[in-house]
Design a protein around this motif. Structure first.
Motif, mmCIF file in Angstrom:
data_model
loop_
_atom_site.group_PDB
_atom_site.id
_atom_site.type_symbol
_atom_site.label_atom_id
_atom_site.label_comp_id
_atom_site.label_asym_id
_atom_site.label_seq_id
_atom_site.Cartn_x
_atom_site.Cartn_y
_atom_site.Cartn_z
ATOM 1 N N GLY A 17 0.763 -1.163 0.226
ATOM 2 C CA GLY A 17 0.115 -0.063 -0.157
ATOM 3 C C GLY A 17 0.833 1.336 0.066
ATOM 4 O O GLY A 17 1.808 1.519 -0.768
ATOM 5 N N LYS A 18 0.529 2.257 0.905
ATOM 6 C CA LYS A 18 1.238 3.462 1.052
ATOM 7 C C LYS A 18 2.034 3.614 2.207
ATOM 8 O O LYS A 18 1.404 3.037 3.291
ATOM 9 C CB LYS A 18 0.381 4.583 0.646
ATOM 10 C CG LYS A 18 -0.200 4.571 -0.736
ATOM 11 C CD LYS A 18 -1.158 5.738 -0.607
ATOM 12 C CE LYS A 18 -1.582 5.844 -2.078
ATOM 13 N NZ LYS A 18 -0.668 6.730 -3.169
ATOM 14 N N LEU A 19 3.072 4.329 2.526
ATOM 15 C CA LEU A 19 3.737 4.523 3.776
ATOM 16 C C LEU A 19 2.643 5.538 4.463
ATOM 17 O O LEU A 19 1.691 6.417 3.749
ATOM 18 C CB LEU A 19 4.855 5.414 3.653
ATOM 19 C CG LEU A 19 6.246 4.387 3.078
ATOM 20 C CD1 LEU A 19 7.417 5.408 3.016
ATOM 21 C CD2 LEU A 19 6.275 3.191 3.678
ATOM 22 N N THR A 20 2.412 5.500 5.690
ATOM 23 C CA THR A 20 1.701 6.395 6.533
ATOM 24 C C THR A 20 2.193 7.853 6.578
ATOM 25 O O THR A 20 3.489 7.886 6.122
ATOM 26 C CB THR A 20 1.418 5.946 7.972
ATOM 27 O OG1 THR A 20 2.789 6.272 8.522
ATOM 28 C CG2 THR A 20 1.023 4.714 7.977
ATOM 29 N N PRO A 21 1.626 8.849 6.745
ATOM 30 C CA PRO A 21 2.190 9.968 6.581
ATOM 31 C C PRO A 21 3.360 10.338 7.669
ATOM 32 O O PRO A 21 4.337 11.041 7.623
ATOM 33 C CB PRO A 21 0.873 11.165 7.085
ATOM 34 C CG PRO A 21 -0.242 10.544 6.446
ATOM 35 C CD PRO A 21 0.032 8.861 6.733
ATOM 36 N N ARG A 22 2.985 9.683 8.752
ATOM 37 C CA ARG A 22 4.449 9.803 9.852
ATOM 38 C C ARG A 22 5.594 8.993 9.280
ATOM 39 O O ARG A 22 6.519 9.564 9.431
ATOM 40 C CB ARG A 22 3.765 8.943 11.141
ATOM 41 C CG ARG A 22 4.625 9.128 12.295
ATOM 42 C CD ARG A 22 4.078 8.202 13.428
ATOM 43 N NE ARG A 22 4.837 8.800 14.615
ATOM 44 C CZ ARG A 22 4.383 8.329 15.894
ATOM 45 N NH1 ARG A 22 3.330 7.605 16.112
ATOM 46 N NH2 ARG A 22 5.162 8.715 16.966
#
Length: 84
Positions: A17-22
């Motif tokens: 998926g995607k990396l989290t904003p953090r």
């Protein structure tokens, strides 16, 4: 993340998926040459938290080292920037 517009950037695509904003924010700080202790102070977390997030990034990007994670992240960032 308060006061940092870096956290509002698009997340990088990862294996699952995607990396989290953090996670993305920590990668940006690392790319700027900041050390874990500096990042922890800036984000008001413990240095161990930063290390844990880096480990999560390695898992998400399916790599074994921070150097590999930085390379994959940087290439994805470049590709994303040139998509438009």
């Amino acid at each position: 993340m308060k006061g940092d517009n870096l956290g509002n950037q698009h997340s990088r695509v990862a294996k699952d998926g995607k990396l989290t904003p953090r996670q993305d924010l920590i990668m940006r700080f690392l790319a700027q040459g900041m050390r874990s202790k500096e990042i922890a102070e800036r984000m008001n977390v413990k240095p161990n938290t930063v290390s844990s997030v880096v480990g999560q990034v390695c898992v998400a990007l399916d790599v074994n080292t921070l150097a590999q994670a930085m390379a994959v992240w940087a290439v994805a960032d470049y590709l994303e920037a040139n998509e438009e």
